[in-house]
Write a protein that holds these residues in place. Structure first.
Motif, short mmCIF file in Angstrom:
data_model
loop_
_atom_site.label_atom_id
_atom_site.label_comp_id
_atom_site.label_asym_id
_atom_site.label_seq_id
_atom_site.Cartn_x
_atom_site.Cartn_y
_atom_site.Cartn_z
N LEU A 25 0.82 -1.21 0.00
CA LEU A 25 0.00 0.00 0.00
C LEU A 25 0.86 1.26 0.00
CD1 LEU A 25 -2.80 1.33 0.26
CD2 LEU A 25 -2.52 1.17 2.74
N LEU A 26 1.90 1.29 0.82
CA LEU A 26 2.80 2.45 0.86
C LEU A 26 3.54 2.62 -0.47
CD1 LEU A 26 4.30 2.19 4.45
CD2 LEU A 26 2.64 3.83 3.59
N TRP A 27 3.93 1.54 -1.12
CA TRP A 27 4.59 1.60 -2.42
C TRP A 27 3.65 2.22 -3.45
CZ3 TRP A 27 3.99 -1.98 -6.74
CH2 TRP A 27 4.92 -1.77 -7.75
N GLN A 28 2.39 1.78 -3.47
CA GLN A 28 1.41 2.33 -4.40
C GLN A 28 1.15 3.82 -4.13
OE1 GLN A 28 -0.06 1.01 -7.12
NE2 GLN A 28 1.29 -0.74 -6.85
N LEU A 29 1.09 4.19 -2.85
CA LEU A 29 0.88 5.60 -2.52
C LEU A 29 2.06 6.47 -2.95
CD1 LEU A 29 -0.79 5.32 1.00
CD2 LEU A 29 -1.86 6.04 -1.14
N SER A 30 3.28 5.97 -2.82
CA SER A 30 4.44 6.76 -3.25
C SER A 30 4.46 6.91 -4.77
CB SER A 30 5.74 6.14 -2.75
OG SER A 30 6.06 4.97 -3.48
N ALA A 32 1.79 7.01 -6.67
CA ALA A 32 0.73 7.99 -6.96
C ALA A 32 1.18 9.42 -6.64
CB ALA A 32 -0.53 7.64 -6.18
N ALA A 33 1.91 9.59 -5.54
CA ALA A 33 2.40 10.93 -5.18
C ALA A 33 3.41 11.44 -6.21
CB ALA A 33 3.03 10.89 -3.79
#
Length: 128
Positions: A25-30, A32-33
């Protein structure tokens, strides 16, 4: 009375699965950012180029550029060139000549993007 007891192995497997899920989840959020930041910069670059084009087309080449229109992130420069047309094409219409307006946005000396617009420009007395 029945009690649910978990073994240490089951708890560790559950924690590993939870950790992998959070890491994903954190990888996907980074990702996207980073994409959002890149898109914001692209929008800002396009906005500055089109603002410069609009200003120059409305006010003419003598007006120069109003620096308050831009974000300040990019250096905006412009020039007029002869259009890329066949040699026998007439480019003079009354007192106006067909020219190509080239607007470039650069940062640290590197040209990031440019616009090329053909437009009619009032010819000056020196023939330019």
């Amino acid at each position: 009375m029945k009690q649910n007891k978990f073994t240490l192995l089951e708890v560790l497997v559950a924690l590993v699965i939870l950790t992998l899920g959070i890491a994903g989840l954190l990888w996907q959020l980074s990702i996207a950012a980073n994409r959002a930041a890149r898109n914001a910069e692209t929008w800002e670059l396009t906005h500055d180029l089109t603002s410069a084009a609009e200003y120059l087309l409305l006010h003419g080449p003598e007006a120069g550029l109003d620096e308050t229109l831009f974000s300040g992130e990019f250096e905006i420069a412009y020039r007029y060139e002869d259009p890329r047309l066949p040699a026998d094409t007439e480019t003079l219409f009354g007192q106006k000549r067909l020219r190509t307006l080239v607007i470039e946005a650069s940062r640290d000396g590197e040209v990031l993007d440019s616009l090329r617009l053909d437009c009619w420009v009032k010819e000056r007395s020196d023939g330019r």
